[in-house]
Design a protein around this motif. Structure first.
Motif, PDB file in Angstrom:
ATOM      1  N   HIS A 282       0.860  -1.199   0.000  1.00 30.40           N
ATOM      2  CA  HIS A 282       0.000   0.000   0.000  1.00 30.40           C
ATOM      3  C   HIS A 282       0.895   1.248   0.000  1.00 30.40           C
ATOM      4  N   PRO A 283       1.569   1.525  -1.110  1.00 34.44           N
ATOM      5  CA  PRO A 283       2.539   2.626  -1.136  1.00 34.44           C
ATOM      6  C   PRO A 283       1.940   4.011  -0.920  1.00 34.44           C
ATOM      7  N   ASP A 284       0.622   4.160  -1.054  1.00 29.69           N
ATOM      8  CA  ASP A 284      -0.005   5.465  -0.838  1.00 29.69           C
ATOM      9  C   ASP A 284      -0.359   5.710   0.632  1.00 29.69           C
ATOM     10  N   PHE A 285      -0.150   4.737   1.492  1.00 28.57           N
ATOM     11  CA  PHE A 285      -0.389   4.865   2.926  1.00 28.57           C
ATOM     12  C   PHE A 285       0.963   5.079   3.595  1.00 28.57           C
ATOM     13  N   LYS A 286       1.216   6.298   4.092  1.00 29.09           N
ATOM     14  CA  LYS A 286       2.537   6.656   4.609  1.00 29.09           C
ATOM     15  C   LYS A 286       2.453   7.367   5.960  1.00 29.09           C
ATOM     16  N   PRO A 287       2.029   6.680   7.002  1.00 37.29           N
ATOM     17  CA  PRO A 287       2.020   7.325   8.318  1.00 37.29           C
ATOM     18  C   PRO A 287       3.455   7.631   8.753  1.00 37.29           C
ATOM     19  N   ASN A 288       3.610   8.497   9.730  1.00 36.99           N
ATOM     20  CA  ASN A 288       4.957   8.847  10.172  1.00 36.99           C
ATOM     21  C   ASN A 288       5.314   8.295  11.549  1.00 36.99           C
ATOM     22  N   LEU A 289       4.378   7.604  12.197  1.00 38.22           N
ATOM     23  CA  LEU A 289       4.651   7.008  13.502  1.00 38.22           C
ATOM     24  C   LEU A 289       4.322   5.524  13.486  1.00 38.22           C
ATOM     25  N   THR A 290       5.150   4.744  14.142  1.00 42.27           N
ATOM     26  CA  THR A 290       4.838   3.342  14.358  1.00 42.27           C
ATOM     27  C   THR A 290       3.834   3.269  15.511  1.00 42.27           C
ATOM     28  N   PRO A 291       3.178   2.131  15.693  1.00 39.99           N
ATOM     29  CA  PRO A 291       2.297   2.014  16.864  1.00 39.99           C
ATOM     30  C   PRO A 291       3.046   2.294  18.174  1.00 39.99           C
ATOM     31  N   GLN A 292       4.238   1.765  18.305  1.00 41.06           N
ATOM     32  CA  GLN A 292       5.016   2.000  19.517  1.00 41.06           C
ATOM     33  C   GLN A 292       5.260   3.485  19.732  1.00 41.06           C
ATOM     34  N   GLU A 293       5.634   4.209  18.689  1.00 42.33           N
ATOM     35  CA  GLU A 293       5.899   5.645  18.817  1.00 42.33           C
ATOM     36  C   GLU A 293       4.646   6.417  19.228  1.00 42.33           C
ATOM     37  N   MET A 294       3.490   6.024  18.713  1.00 40.57           N
ATOM     38  CA  MET A 294       2.243   6.704  19.095  1.00 40.57           C
ATOM     39  C   MET A 294       2.015   6.613  20.598  1.00 40.57           C
ATOM     40  N   PHE A 295       2.191   5.411  21.135  1.00 41.28           N
ATOM     41  CA  PHE A 295       1.926   5.223  22.557  1.00 41.28           C
ATOM     42  C   PHE A 295       3.036   5.807  23.433  1.00 41.28           C
ATOM     43  N   GLU A 296       4.270   5.846  22.926  1.00 44.42           N
ATOM     44  CA  GLU A 296       5.347   6.502  23.670  1.00 44.42           C
ATOM     45  C   GLU A 296       5.084   8.000  23.804  1.00 44.42           C
ATOM     46  N   LEU A 297       4.352   8.579  22.861  1.00 44.24           N
ATOM     47  CA  LEU A 297       3.996   9.995  22.927  1.00 44.24           C
ATOM     48  C   LEU A 297       2.787  10.255  23.828  1.00 44.24           C
TER      49      LEU A 297
END
Length: 153
Positions: free
Chosen positions: A17-32
Motif C-alpha cells: 500500500h505505497p499510498d499509505f505513509k504514516p509517520n509514527l509506528t504504533p510504539q511511537e504513538m503510545f510513547e507519545l
C-alpha cells in the motif's frame, strides 16, 4: 510480506500500500502518550457484543518496553492529559465511534487497533476504508495535515 520501514522522509512505507505513509509506528504513538492512557482500557463492544481487555498484550512486548501500563489501560473517565506529549485531550469515546458506524468487527477498539494489526502484516477487507480515512485527514491532501501546515508550518 516485508516489514514496513521508514523512508528518508520519516514516512512508514508499506510495500503493498505505497499510498499509505504514516509517520509514527504504533510504539511511537503510545510513547507519545496518545489517548491519555485510555486506548487499551477494558471495553464492551456493541458491534461484536463482547467484552475485551488486555488486547495490547497481543502485540510485541517490545512495543510497550518504555511505556507504563497505566499509559495503556486507564479508564476513559480518568483520561490523563499530562501523559500526552502536547498536554491535550485527543479523541472521543468508543460509544461515539460506534454510533457513527466507524467501528467494525475486525477491530472493536477502532482505527489504532486496525493500524497495529496492519503494521504487523494483517490484511482485511476493511483496509481500503481505513487507508482512505487516514488519507482524508493526514495524507498529502488531508484536512488535519493542511490545517497544521497553514497554521503552524
Amino acid at each position: 510480506m516485508t516489514r514496513p520501514k521508514k523512508n528518508r522522509y520519516g514516512e512508514i512505507v508499506f510495500e503493498d500500500h505505497p499510498d499509505f505513509k504514516p509517520n509514527l509506528t504504533p510504539q511511537e504513538m503510545f510513547e507519545l502518550g496518545s489517548f491519555g492512557g485510555t486506548y487499551w482500557r477494558p471495553i464492551h463492544s456493541t458491534v461484536t457484543g463482547k467484552n475485551y481487555k488486555n488486547q495490547h498484550k497481543k502485540y510485541p512486548k517490545s512495543w510497550w518496553k518504555n511505556i507504563p501500563d497505566y499509559w495503556l489501560v486507564t479508564p476513559w473517565d480518568n483520561y490523563d492529559v499530562s501523559i500526552n506529549k502536547y498536554g491535550v485531550k485527543v479523541g472521543t469515546t468508543l460509544e461515539f465511534w460506534e454510533e457513527k458506524g466507524w467501528i467494525t468487527e475486525y477491530d472493536p477498539y477502532g482505527w489504532v487497533q486496525w493500524y497495529c494489526n496492519f503494521y504487523q502484516g494483517r490484511r482485511t477487507p476493511d483496509d481500503i476504508r481505513q487507508i482512505r480515512r487516514w488519507k482524508g485527514v493526514a495524507g498529502e491532501n488531508g484536512r488535519w495535515r493542511n490545517y497544521l501546515e497553514r497554521c503552524c508550518g
